[in-house]
Design a protein around this motif. Structure first.
Motif, PDB file in Angstrom:
ATOM      1  N   MET A   1     -25.165  15.094 -12.291  1.00  0.00           N
ATOM      2  CA  MET A   1     -24.768  13.579 -12.427  1.00  0.00           C
ATOM      3  C   MET A   1     -24.038  13.252 -11.103  1.00  0.00           C
ATOM      4  N   SER A   2     -23.796  13.965 -10.224  1.00  0.00           N
ATOM      5  CA  SER A   2     -23.040  13.853  -9.100  1.00  0.00           C
ATOM      6  C   SER A   2     -23.718  12.475  -8.278  1.00  0.00           C
ATOM      7  N   SER A   3     -25.049  12.389  -8.249  1.00  0.00           N
ATOM      8  CA  SER A   3     -25.716  11.347  -7.475  1.00  0.00           C
ATOM      9  C   SER A   3     -25.458   9.921  -8.181  1.00  0.00           C
ATOM     10  N   GLU A   4     -25.349  10.186  -9.503  1.00  0.00           N
ATOM     11  CA  GLU A   4     -24.838   8.708 -10.118  1.00  0.00           C
ATOM     12  C   GLU A   4     -23.608   8.336  -9.902  1.00  0.00           C
ATOM     13  N   PHE A   5     -22.414   9.644  -9.643  1.00  0.00           N
ATOM     14  CA  PHE A   5     -21.242   9.324  -9.444  1.00  0.00           C
ATOM     15  C   PHE A   5     -21.040   8.633  -8.081  1.00  0.00           C
ATOM     16  N   ASP A   6     -22.046   8.978  -7.060  1.00  0.00           N
ATOM     17  CA  ASP A   6     -22.066   8.602  -5.788  1.00  0.00           C
ATOM     18  C   ASP A   6     -22.416   7.136  -5.725  1.00  0.00           C
ATOM     19  N   SER A   7     -23.468   6.919  -6.707  1.00  0.00           N
ATOM     20  CA  SER A   7     -23.932   5.336  -6.611  1.00  0.00           C
ATOM     21  C   SER A   7     -23.005   4.459  -7.089  1.00  0.00           C
ATOM     22  N   PHE A  18     -12.232   8.762  -5.070  1.00  0.00           N
ATOM     23  CA  PHE A  18     -12.404   8.383  -6.497  1.00  0.00           C
ATOM     24  C   PHE A  18     -13.209   9.719  -7.107  1.00  0.00           C
ATOM     25  N   HIS A  19     -13.777  10.406  -6.243  1.00  0.00           N
ATOM     26  CA  HIS A  19     -14.489  11.884  -6.672  1.00  0.00           C
ATOM     27  C   HIS A  19     -13.697  12.597  -7.501  1.00  0.00           C
ATOM     28  N   GLU A  20     -12.368  12.713  -6.886  1.00  0.00           N
ATOM     29  CA  GLU A  20     -11.289  13.619  -7.373  1.00  0.00           C
ATOM     30  C   GLU A  20     -10.766  12.725  -8.655  1.00  0.00           C
ATOM     31  N   ARG A  63     -18.574   3.887 -19.886  1.00  0.00           N
ATOM     32  CA  ARG A  63     -19.774   3.386 -20.269  1.00  0.00           C
ATOM     33  C   ARG A  63     -20.947   4.086 -19.757  1.00  0.00           C
ATOM     34  N   SER A  64     -20.933   4.166 -18.202  1.00  0.00           N
ATOM     35  CA  SER A  64     -21.929   4.750 -17.651  1.00  0.00           C
ATOM     36  C   SER A  64     -22.164   6.202 -18.054  1.00  0.00           C
ATOM     37  N   VAL A  65     -20.971   6.925 -18.188  1.00  0.00           N
ATOM     38  CA  VAL A  65     -21.251   8.496 -18.536  1.00  0.00           C
ATOM     39  C   VAL A  65     -21.657   8.767 -19.802  1.00  0.00           C
ATOM     40  N   TRP A  66     -21.317   7.612 -20.911  1.00  0.00           N
ATOM     41  CA  TRP A  66     -21.595   7.579 -22.227  1.00  0.00           C
ATOM     42  C   TRP A  66     -23.395   7.499 -22.454  1.00  0.00           C
ATOM     43  N   LEU A  67     -23.694   6.443 -21.621  1.00  0.00           N
ATOM     44  CA  LEU A  67     -25.250   6.178 -21.472  1.00  0.00           C
ATOM     45  C   LEU A  67     -25.903   7.280 -20.880  1.00  0.00           C
ATOM     46  N   ARG A  68     -25.711   8.291 -20.118  1.00  0.00           N
ATOM     47  CA  ARG A  68     -26.347   9.606 -19.524  1.00  0.00           C
ATOM     48  C   ARG A  68     -25.985  10.374 -20.914  1.00  0.00           C
ATOM     49  N   MET A  69     -25.136  10.272 -21.489  1.00  0.00           N
ATOM     50  CA  MET A  69     -24.765  11.320 -22.680  1.00  0.00           C
ATOM     51  C   MET A  69     -25.797  10.833 -24.044  1.00  0.00           C
TER      52      MET A  69
END
Length: 287
Positions: A1-7, A18-20, A63-69
């Motif tokens: 999921m790290s690439s999604e976080f980068d985006s 913000f990664h931290e 919301r972006s995390v829950w979408l991937r869940m």
């Protein structure tokens, strides 16, 4: 999921630090909230935090995390429930001139909020529900044709705003700043606000299953963070409030903010402690 976080970070021009924030706080929060959800029942989460505390960014990330869940979530802001300009002007004439300024309890269409939440909680696969939208550039509610829509069921609903979950205060007789002293000497404005908190706003906030607080360090930080926002706005557009106007503006919200800082941390289900640099420096779960 790290690439999604980068985006996510790149699209919103957030700092690399913000990664931290994601690893230490936001992602664990998303998982914790998902586990609080009951099967076949939407979870309603309130997010309370002052201007510049990160409410909108947190809402978007969750919301972006829950979408991937595989979860269906929806969120809207208390700001989008503001009364129309004409309605606030009428309040200003009938109750108190300060009610023309949007923001404090009494300047929202609470029934619209209740109606929207109830519709979302009852949504099924074929539902198509309009979400209120306020246009701050015109200081008025956007036309219904421009409102966003949520289609289908809801697993988690987020309501965010600076005074979400606020309770009435006590001992409002003595003014706490120059705005109250000079423009509300008899207390009619602040007492009207307090009655709203004890009335319809209480019904709205009782819809919440869980309450999350982004706790600013103090009232002085709220003013300084807003001052920074106005400075950037002036540099970008040439507009914005000068310091004198800004101080008066923030004083509209001081009494409720101070009350929130004093009493909400003990009852909120999750509290994020913010440092003066805007960054989260601690998290506490109360349930």
């Amino acid at each position: 999921m790290s690439s999604e976080f980068d985006s996510f970070i790149r699209e919103r021009q957030l700092p690399e630090t913000f990664h931290e924030l994601i690893d230490n706080y936001y992602l664990p929060l998303a998982v914790w909230l998902e586990k609080k959800r009951q099967p076949d029942c939407a979870l309603v989460v309130g997010i309370c935090g002052g201007q510049g505390s990160g409410k909108s960014t947190l809402t978007e990330f969750l919301r972006s995390v829950w979408l991937r869940m595989g979860l269906r979530s929806v969120g809207f802001s208390l700001d989008d429930l503001y009364l129309t300009k004409a309605e606030r002007e009428q309040l200003a004439r009938q109750i108190h001139p300060l009610l023309k300024t949007r923001g404090v309890p009494g300047t929202h269409d609470v029934q619209l909020g209740l109606k929207t939440i109830d519709a979302l909680l009852a949504a099924d696969a074929g539902s198509d529900i309009a979400l209120p939208l306020f246009d701050k550039s015109t200081d008025d509610r956007a036309p219904c044709s421009e409102w966003p829509h949520h289609r289908g069921t809801v697993d988690i609903l987020l309501l965010e705003g600076w005074c979400v979950g606020a309770k009435p205060w006590r001992n409002a007789d003595v003014p706490i700043n120059s705005l109250e002293k000079n423009e509300d000497p008899d207390g009619s404005w602040r007492n009207y606000i307090n009655r709203q908190l004890a009335g319809s706003y209480r019904e709205l906030f009782e819809r919440l299953d869980l309450l999350l607080m982004l706790k600013v360090p103090d009232m002085e930080s709220v003013l300084e963070w807003r001052r920074l926002q106005e400075r950037k706005l002036r540099e970008r557009t040439g507009g914005g409030m000068d310091d004198r106007a800004l101080v008066r503006f923030v004083q509209h919200y001081e009494r409720i903010t101070r009350n929130l800082l004093a009493e909400m941390p003990a009852r909120a289900d999750c509290v994020f402690e913010l440092g003066r640099d805007h960054r989260i420096c601690g998290m506490r779960l109360n349930s």
